[in-house]
Design an enzyme around this catalytic site. Structure first.
Site, PDB file in Angstrom:
ATOM      1  N   ARG A  50      39.337 -58.258-138.566  1.00  0.00           N
ATOM      2  CA  ARG A  50      39.143 -57.614-139.872  1.00  0.00           C
ATOM      3  C   ARG A  50      37.863 -58.081-140.554  1.00  0.00           C
ATOM      4  NH1 ARG A  50      45.056 -56.502-142.584  1.00  0.00           N
ATOM      5  NH2 ARG A  50      46.305 -57.402-140.930  1.00  0.00           N
TER       6      ARG A  50
ATOM      7  N   ASP B 126      48.711 -55.501-126.102  1.00  0.00           N
ATOM      8  CA  ASP B 126      47.913 -54.279-126.243  1.00  0.00           C
ATOM      9  C   ASP B 126      46.394 -54.414-126.184  1.00  0.00           C
ATOM     10  OD1 ASP B 126      47.988 -55.584-128.668  1.00  0.00           O
ATOM     11  OD2 ASP B 126      48.875 -53.947-129.788  1.00  0.00           O
TER      12      ASP B 126
ATOM     13  N   GLU C  48      47.742 -46.084-134.743  1.00  0.00           N
ATOM     14  CA  GLU C  48      47.594 -45.962-133.295  1.00  0.00           C
ATOM     15  C   GLU C  48      47.739 -44.543-132.757  1.00  0.00           C
ATOM     16  OE1 GLU C  48      48.116 -50.020-134.438  1.00  0.00           O
ATOM     17  OE2 GLU C  48      49.424 -48.308-134.813  1.00  0.00           O
TER      18      GLU C  48
ATOM     19  N   GLU D  35      43.415 -62.193-136.767  1.00  0.00           N
ATOM     20  CA  GLU D  35      43.250 -61.283-137.901  1.00  0.00           C
ATOM     21  C   GLU D  35      41.929 -61.504-138.626  1.00  0.00           C
ATOM     22  OE1 GLU D  35      46.879 -59.095-137.475  1.00  0.00           O
ATOM     23  OE2 GLU D  35      45.084 -58.765-138.644  1.00  0.00           O
TER      24      GLU D  35
ATOM     25  N   THR E  17      39.431 -53.454-132.418  1.00  0.00           N
ATOM     26  CA  THR E  17      40.827 -53.073-132.581  1.00  0.00           C
ATOM     27  C   THR E  17      41.224 -52.878-134.035  1.00  0.00           C
ATOM     28  OG1 THR E  17      43.033 -53.522-131.680  1.00  0.00           O
ATOM     29  CG2 THR E  17      41.838 -55.379-132.675  1.00  0.00           C
TER      30      THR E  17
END
Length: 608
Positions: A241, A368, A502, A237, A588
């Site tokens: 981010r 994913d 998504e 994360e 992502t």
């Protein structure tokens, strides 16, 4: 695509968004390690990297001589500052920060006691190599009847302004806004780092030309974003981010403060790789610089350690320090060597032994973004990273063979594979795959290109159906294909919607590949549903049951709502040359990172 990507998340969780249930998370934290989600690793360095990458690193090229955690920053200046205009202390620019509009070296916006990191990246040359203006030409305004698309885009811009202003008013500096209680939320996922919504919002504010708001965010980064924290943080994360957001902000503006803090934060993540295999652990302790040696029973998550490659190659590019690229090259090396059951990549890997921990395969949460980062590494390399390309299409062939299904009602979906037994469900997180398939269709074998484009459309239609079959026209966290029900959640614990991006992400990619108006129509339905069911007096909130037209709000405006959901919706109603896919790939977390258009990097890309 994140921690958020894990299935089973219960909305009012102290971790906020993407993590699974607290119990599930804690069990991994204490043993097999916590789960995050999406992405991939990959190897070979991104942009041209000097000779040290081939052998022993040149100490002179290292950031501070080694890869230790950076020194603490001094305290913030007293009193807030408000700035107007795009950039402070930079050359004059046009309204959209065109090609050669930024500095290529020097120091800017550093507080006393902070030093610039040695810098040789030529920002002007980078901007001149872009194929399109960063913000495009907006030619649709003259082509669309009554400027319908322009009006739709302006509505999404208003939503972003409202989300940001609500955050700024009630939670500035906190990680996320709680709109019902009108306060902020910190959580423990980022190890004491603050301002996740600020960092996540930077490039979206820039894209939408919200200039004053962008300056507010930039000023906060300059004055209040400190790295001298001491908690336990999610490697995944923090990377997608914070580092992703800072990197994209630098590439958009040339502001030194973004580059410097991205690199120093990257250094603080390096101890996570101190395992016998070099496969990183999911959590890094910012205080001790490590989290102890991984134990034999622990595991790392595929989508977690597989979603580092894009950002780490850029850290090497902007720092001259090869250590970042070396770390992700080693991850790919481990994955190439290990046996894959039926060509599939299970979701859990031991960082001690380098063996799979269990045979659970999913293109949704836990797996994913590993696949996403493979195809995007190929594209980011200007199509020179053949290893990434081959790994992607090999993995996709196995997924299609063993996970792809068509329901009795004709809906195409990817099931989850557990040692040969299928769970006939898809998570909302898996709905990014329609866009991924479309993005990768062009470079498949010629006889497979039309097939992959059609598969992308079918998967995206299935995900749309999960929205269309709910009462709110927003999709559940997970939906099943069994017992006569299709594309619907079967229990309340899977019926929530936490502002996830998504599905609209796939709409955006399918629109750019096909220009079929159905994708804009579907995207606008999402805008209307967000306005009706998720907008509150003080920001946007997730809802606990998409099948109730009087849903309870979960009191969380996720940072990825500003980073991804609103960005992808805005791009859906923008011209194709806005953040052109010829120039940019999105990490992502939807932070744009540039394609390497340099002609001098081919040798580096083939060093495997």
């Amino acid at each position: 695509m994140h921690m958020r990507k894990l299935p089973g998340f219960v909305p009012p969780s102290p971790w906020g968004l993407r993590l699974p249930q607290k119990v599930l998370f804690l069990s991994f934290l204490l043993g097999p390690r916590h789960l995050l989600l999406r992405g991939l690793l990959l190897a070979a360095p991104f942009f041209p990297i000097q000779a040290p990458l081939l052998g022993v690193p040149d100490p002179a090229a290292r950031l501070g001589g080694d890869s230790r955690s950076p020194r603490p920053f001094p305290g913030p200046r007293a009193g807030p500052r408000h700035r107007k205009g795009w950039l402070r202390r930079t050359r004059p620019t046009g309204p959209r920060e065109e090609a050669t509009a930024a500095r290529g070296s020097g120091v800017a916006a550093l507080r006393p006691g902070e030093e610039s990191i040695p810098f040789s990246f030529d920002f002007n040359a980078f901007r001149s190599r872009l194929r399109h203006p960063v913000l495009g030409t907006r030619t649709d305004e003259s082509k669309e009847p009554q400027s319908q698309v322009r009006a739709q885009r302006e509505k999404i811009k208003e939503m972003m302004r409202f989300a940001w202003q609500s955050y700024r008013r009630y939670a500035m500096g906190k990680n996320e806004l709680r709109p019902l209680t009108k306060d902020g939320y910190e959580g423990s996922m980022f190890g004491g780092l603050r301002g996740a919504t600020v960092i996540d919002s930077l490039d979206t504010l820039y894209l939408m030309e919200l200039k004053e708001e962008f300056q507010e965010a930039k000023a906060w980064v300059e004055e209040s974003f400190h790295l001298n924290v001491s908690g336990e943080a999610s490697l995944f994360e923090v990377n997608i981010r914070y580092i992703g957001g800072l990197l994209s902000a630098y590439y958009l503006t040339g502001e030194e403060v973004f580059r410097m803090k991205a690199i120093k934060l990257g250094e603080k993540l390096l101890p996570a790789f101190n395992t016998p295999t070099g496969i990183p652990k999911g959590v890094v302790n910012f205080k001790s610089g490590s989290w102890g040696w991984a134990t034999s029973g622990s595991s790392s998550v595929l989508a977690e350690f597989g979603s580092l490659h894009l950002e780490f190659l850029h850290l090497t590019e902007l720092s001259g320090n090869p250590i970042f690229a070396e770390k992700v090259r080693n991850i790919r090396k481990v994955l190439r060597k290990i046996d894959k059951p039926l060509g599939l990549y299970p979701n859990f890997l031991s960082p001690v032994s380098g063996n799979w921990v269990q045979h659970h395969v999913s293109i949704g949460g836990l797996g994913d973004s590993f696949y996403e980062y493979l195809i995007k590494s190929w594209l980011m390399s200007a199509k020179t990273d053949l290893e990434a390309k081959n790994m992607y299409y090999e993995a996709l062939e196995a997924i299609e063979t063993y996970l792809l299904n068509v329901s009795p009602g004709g809906l195409t979906y990817f099931a989850e594979w557990r040692g040969g037994i299928l769970d006939h469900k898809m998570g909302h997180l898996a709905c990014f795959s329609g866009g991924m398939l479309s993005l990768g269709a062009e470079d498949a074998k010629e006889e497979k290109r039309a097939h992959y484009q059609e598969l992308a459309a079918q998967i995206t239609r299935t995900c749309h159906e999960s929205y269309a079959r709910s009462d709110t026209k927003l999709g559940p966290e997970a939906f099943w294909f069994n017992n006569g029900r299709e594309a619907e959640a079967t229990q309340l614990s899977e019926s929530y919607y936490i502002l996830r991006p998504e599905v609209v992400e796939s709409y955006m990619y399918l629109w750019r590949q096909t220009h079929d108006p159905i994708y804009r129509n579907w995207g606008w339905d999402v805008v209307l549903a967000l306005e009706k069911y998720c907008r509150t007096d003080a920001g946007f909130s997730g809802i606990q049951d998409v099948y109730s037209t009087r849903p309870n709000h979960d009191n969380k405006q996720q940072s990825f709502f500003l980073a991804e959901t609103l960005k992808y919706l805005y791009l859906l109603f923008s011209e194709d040359d806005t953040f052109s896919l010829e120039d940019w790939v999105f990490n992502t977390e939807a932070h744009p990172l540039p394609v390497n258009h340099s002609d001098s990097s081919s040798q580096a890309w083939h060093q495997h």
